[in-house]
Write a protein that holds these residues in place. Structure first.
Motif, PDB file in Angstrom:
ATOM      1  N   SER A  43      -7.145  -4.694   3.021  1.00  0.00           N
ATOM      2  CA  SER A  43      -8.068  -5.733   3.453  1.00  0.00           C
ATOM      3  C   SER A  43      -8.366  -5.607   4.952  1.00  0.00           C
ATOM      4  CB  SER A  43      -7.463  -7.103   3.127  1.00  0.00           C
ATOM      5  OG  SER A  43      -8.186  -8.127   3.739  1.00  0.00           O
ATOM      6  N   GLY A  44      -7.324  -5.399   5.748  1.00  0.00           N
ATOM      7  CA  GLY A  44      -7.489  -5.268   7.201  1.00  0.00           C
ATOM      8  C   GLY A  44      -8.312  -4.064   7.598  1.00  0.00           C
ATOM      9  N   ILE A  45      -8.050  -2.925   6.957  1.00  0.00           N
ATOM     10  CA  ILE A  45      -8.803  -1.695   7.254  1.00  0.00           C
ATOM     11  C   ILE A  45     -10.252  -1.842   6.792  1.00  0.00           C
ATOM     12  CG2 ILE A  45      -9.053   0.757   6.630  1.00  0.00           C
ATOM     13  CD1 ILE A  45      -6.825   0.418   8.619  1.00  0.00           C
ATOM     14  N   ALA A  46     -10.460  -2.394   5.607  1.00  0.00           N
ATOM     15  CA  ALA A  46     -11.815  -2.584   5.069  1.00  0.00           C
ATOM     16  C   ALA A  46     -12.650  -3.427   6.030  1.00  0.00           C
ATOM     17  CB  ALA A  46     -11.753  -3.235   3.692  1.00  0.00           C
ATOM     18  N   LYS A  47     -12.035  -4.477   6.557  1.00  0.00           N
ATOM     19  CA  LYS A  47     -12.733  -5.387   7.475  1.00  0.00           C
ATOM     20  C   LYS A  47     -13.013  -4.707   8.823  1.00  0.00           C
ATOM     21  CE  LYS A  47     -12.200 -10.213   8.855  1.00  0.00           C
ATOM     22  NZ  LYS A  47     -11.267 -11.334   8.819  1.00  0.00           N
ATOM     23  N   LYS A  48     -11.984  -4.073   9.385  1.00  0.00           N
ATOM     24  CA  LYS A  48     -12.115  -3.466  10.716  1.00  0.00           C
ATOM     25  C   LYS A  48     -13.090  -2.292  10.731  1.00  0.00           C
ATOM     26  CE  LYS A  48      -9.631  -1.491  14.597  1.00  0.00           C
ATOM     27  NZ  LYS A  48      -8.402  -1.402  15.322  1.00  0.00           N
ATOM     28  N   TYR A  49     -13.082  -1.479   9.674  1.00  0.00           N
ATOM     29  CA  TYR A  49     -13.898  -0.259   9.652  1.00  0.00           C
ATOM     30  C   TYR A  49     -15.105  -0.359   8.726  1.00  0.00           C
ATOM     31  CZ  TYR A  49     -10.066   1.805  12.277  1.00  0.00           C
ATOM     32  OH  TYR A  49      -9.118   2.071  13.243  1.00  0.00           O
ATOM     33  N   ASP A  50     -15.382  -1.557   8.227  1.00  0.00           N
ATOM     34  CA  ASP A  50     -16.521  -1.795   7.353  1.00  0.00           C
ATOM     35  C   ASP A  50     -16.526  -0.840   6.150  1.00  0.00           C
ATOM     36  OD1 ASP A  50     -18.775  -3.201   6.550  1.00  0.00           O
ATOM     37  OD2 ASP A  50     -20.147  -1.859   7.613  1.00  0.00           O
ATOM     38  N   LYS A  51     -15.415  -0.808   5.454  1.00  0.00           N
ATOM     39  CA  LYS A  51     -15.245   0.053   4.274  1.00  0.00           C
ATOM     40  C   LYS A  51     -15.011  -0.811   3.047  1.00  0.00           C
ATOM     41  CE  LYS A  51     -15.645   3.931   6.179  1.00  0.00           C
ATOM     42  NZ  LYS A  51     -16.821   4.672   5.801  1.00  0.00           N
ATOM     43  N   LYS A  52     -15.340  -0.262   1.896  1.00  0.00           N
ATOM     44  CA  LYS A  52     -15.036  -0.942   0.635  1.00  0.00           C
ATOM     45  C   LYS A  52     -13.593  -0.590   0.268  1.00  0.00           C
ATOM     46  CE  LYS A  52     -19.703  -0.896  -1.200  1.00  0.00           C
ATOM     47  NZ  LYS A  52     -20.589   0.231  -0.903  1.00  0.00           N
ATOM     48  N   PRO A  53     -12.840  -1.553  -0.283  1.00  0.00           N
ATOM     49  CA  PRO A  53     -11.441  -1.271  -0.651  1.00  0.00           C
ATOM     50  C   PRO A  53     -11.282  -0.031  -1.541  1.00  0.00           C
ATOM     51  CG  PRO A  53     -11.847  -3.609  -0.765  1.00  0.00           C
ATOM     52  CD  PRO A  53     -13.182  -2.953  -0.483  1.00  0.00           C
ATOM     53  N   GLU A  54     -12.242   0.216  -2.432  1.00  0.00           N
ATOM     54  CA  GLU A  54     -12.114   1.389  -3.317  1.00  0.00           C
ATOM     55  C   GLU A  54     -12.303   2.720  -2.587  1.00  0.00           C
ATOM     56  OE1 GLU A  54     -16.113  -0.659  -4.038  1.00  0.00           O
ATOM     57  OE2 GLU A  54     -14.035  -1.290  -3.981  1.00  0.00           O
ATOM     58  N   GLU A  55     -12.792   2.678  -1.352  1.00  0.00           N
ATOM     59  CA  GLU A  55     -12.945   3.897  -0.538  1.00  0.00           C
ATOM     60  C   GLU A  55     -11.632   4.258   0.163  1.00  0.00           C
ATOM     61  OE1 GLU A  55     -16.994   4.246   1.639  1.00  0.00           O
ATOM     62  OE2 GLU A  55     -16.552   2.101   1.573  1.00  0.00           O
ATOM     63  N   LEU A  56     -10.676   3.344   0.142  1.00  0.00           N
ATOM     64  CA  LEU A  56      -9.427   3.516   0.880  1.00  0.00           C
ATOM     65  C   LEU A  56      -8.295   3.961  -0.040  1.00  0.00           C
ATOM     66  CD1 LEU A  56      -9.732   0.234   2.948  1.00  0.00           C
ATOM     67  CD2 LEU A  56     -10.461   2.524   3.617  1.00  0.00           C
ATOM     68  N   LYS A  57      -7.444   4.817   0.507  1.00  0.00           N
ATOM     69  CA  LYS A  57      -6.320   5.344  -0.266  1.00  0.00           C
ATOM     70  C   LYS A  57      -5.012   5.042   0.463  1.00  0.00           C
ATOM     71  CE  LYS A  57      -4.604   9.669  -2.141  1.00  0.00           C
ATOM     72  NZ  LYS A  57      -4.640  11.122  -2.047  1.00  0.00           N
ATOM     73  N   THR A  58      -4.045   4.518  -0.273  1.00  0.00           N
ATOM     74  CA  THR A  58      -2.724   4.268   0.301  1.00  0.00           C
ATOM     75  C   THR A  58      -1.972   5.589   0.345  1.00  0.00           C
ATOM     76  OG1 THR A  58      -2.727   2.068  -0.666  1.00  0.00           O
ATOM     77  CG2 THR A  58      -0.604   2.918   0.067  1.00  0.00           C
ATOM     78  N   LEU A  59      -1.555   6.001   1.527  1.00  0.00           N
ATOM     79  CA  LEU A  59      -0.864   7.283   1.694  1.00  0.00           C
ATOM     80  C   LEU A  59       0.649   7.138   1.676  1.00  0.00           C
ATOM     81  CD1 LEU A  59      -3.135   8.643   4.564  1.00  0.00           C
ATOM     82  CD2 LEU A  59      -3.348   9.105   2.116  1.00  0.00           C
ATOM     83  N   GLU A  60       1.140   6.071   2.295  1.00  0.00           N
ATOM     84  CA  GLU A  60       2.594   5.885   2.400  1.00  0.00           C
ATOM     85  C   GLU A  60       2.903   4.445   2.770  1.00  0.00           C
ATOM     86  OE1 GLU A  60       6.263   7.767   5.016  1.00  0.00           O
ATOM     87  OE2 GLU A  60       4.334   8.784   5.042  1.00  0.00           O
ATOM     88  N   THR A  61       4.042   3.951   2.319  1.00  0.00           N
ATOM     89  CA  THR A  61       4.494   2.613   2.722  1.00  0.00           C
ATOM     90  C   THR A  61       5.945   2.701   3.170  1.00  0.00           C
ATOM     91  OG1 THR A  61       5.229   2.048   0.494  1.00  0.00           O
ATOM     92  CG2 THR A  61       2.985   1.421   1.070  1.00  0.00           C
ATOM     93  N   LYS A  62       6.280   1.838   4.111  1.00  0.00           N
ATOM     94  CA  LYS A  62       7.651   1.811   4.607  1.00  0.00           C
ATOM     95  C   LYS A  62       7.975   0.388   5.026  1.00  0.00           C
ATOM     96  CE  LYS A  62      10.669   3.899   8.041  1.00  0.00           C
ATOM     97  NZ  LYS A  62      10.735   4.647   9.284  1.00  0.00           N
ATOM     98  N   TYR A  63       9.185  -0.062   4.719  1.00  0.00           N
ATOM     99  CA  TYR A  63       9.650  -1.378   5.150  1.00  0.00           C
ATOM    100  C   TYR A  63      10.780  -1.191   6.142  1.00  0.00           C
ATOM    101  CZ  TYR A  63      11.423  -6.113   5.163  1.00  0.00           C
ATOM    102  OH  TYR A  63      11.827  -7.359   5.573  1.00  0.00           O
ATOM    103  N   HIS A  64      10.675  -1.815   7.299  1.00  0.00           N
ATOM    104  CA  HIS A  64      11.703  -1.745   8.331  1.00  0.00           C
ATOM    105  C   HIS A  64      12.607  -2.972   8.175  1.00  0.00           C
ATOM    106  CE1 HIS A  64      13.587  -1.805  12.281  1.00  0.00           C
ATOM    107  NE2 HIS A  64      13.202  -0.551  12.426  1.00  0.00           N
ATOM    108  N   ASP A  65      13.800  -2.763   7.646  1.00  0.00           N
ATOM    109  CA  ASP A  65      14.726  -3.861   7.339  1.00  0.00           C
ATOM    110  C   ASP A  65      15.069  -4.735   8.537  1.00  0.00           C
ATOM    111  OD1 ASP A  65      15.169  -3.590   4.557  1.00  0.00           O
ATOM    112  OD2 ASP A  65      16.467  -1.869   4.937  1.00  0.00           O
ATOM    113  N   ASP A  66      15.413  -4.131   9.658  1.00  0.00           N
ATOM    114  CA  ASP A  66      15.856  -4.901  10.818  1.00  0.00           C
ATOM    115  C   ASP A  66      14.751  -5.777  11.397  1.00  0.00           C
ATOM    116  OD1 ASP A  66      18.354  -3.776  10.564  1.00  0.00           O
ATOM    117  OD2 ASP A  66      17.978  -2.204  12.036  1.00  0.00           O
ATOM    118  N   ALA A  67      13.560  -5.217  11.536  1.00  0.00           N
ATOM    119  CA  ALA A  67      12.451  -5.964  12.142  1.00  0.00           C
ATOM    120  C   ALA A  67      11.708  -6.831  11.127  1.00  0.00           C
ATOM    121  CB  ALA A  67      11.479  -4.993  12.800  1.00  0.00           C
ATOM    122  N   GLY A  68      11.832  -6.485   9.859  1.00  0.00           N
ATOM    123  CA  GLY A  68      11.108  -7.229   8.836  1.00  0.00           C
ATOM    124  C   GLY A  68       9.632  -6.881   8.807  1.00  0.00           C
TER     125      GLY A  68
END
Length: 86
Positions: A31-56
């Motif tokens: 949603s954030g990338i689509a809004k900032k770069y004027d892209k449709k969500p279906e044009e975007l691809k999730t490459l990687e996700t990571k959760y930082h336990d200490d910082a949340g």
């Protein structure tokens, strides 16, 4: 107040998180990338996700065309704190 009755704030692990699951973080990142770069969500691809336990924090790498960006999100507040093109 006795010594053992000190007030303690809960650690990040005990706090209620608005972005509890990976899919919630991905949805916000897209949603954030689509809004900032004027892209449709279906044009975007999730490459990687990571959760930082200490910082949340969640980090989600999103790609589109020849571009890539890392979206950093605060899991407790459920907000994007940074979008950095890489």
């Amino acid at each position: 107040m006795k010594h053992h009755e000190q007030i303690m704030s809960p650690g990040i692990g005990l706090m209620k998180r608005r972005l509890e699951k990976e899919k919630d973080a991905i949805a916000l990142a897209i949603s954030g990338i689509a809004k900032k770069y004027d892209k449709k969500p279906e044009e975007l691809k999730t490459l990687e996700t990571k959760y930082h336990d200490d910082a949340g924090d969640w980090y989600v790498a999103i790609g589109w065309e020849e571009k890539k960006a890392i979206v950093k999100m605060d899991s407790v507040l459920g907000t994007i704190t940074e979008i950095k093109e890489i």
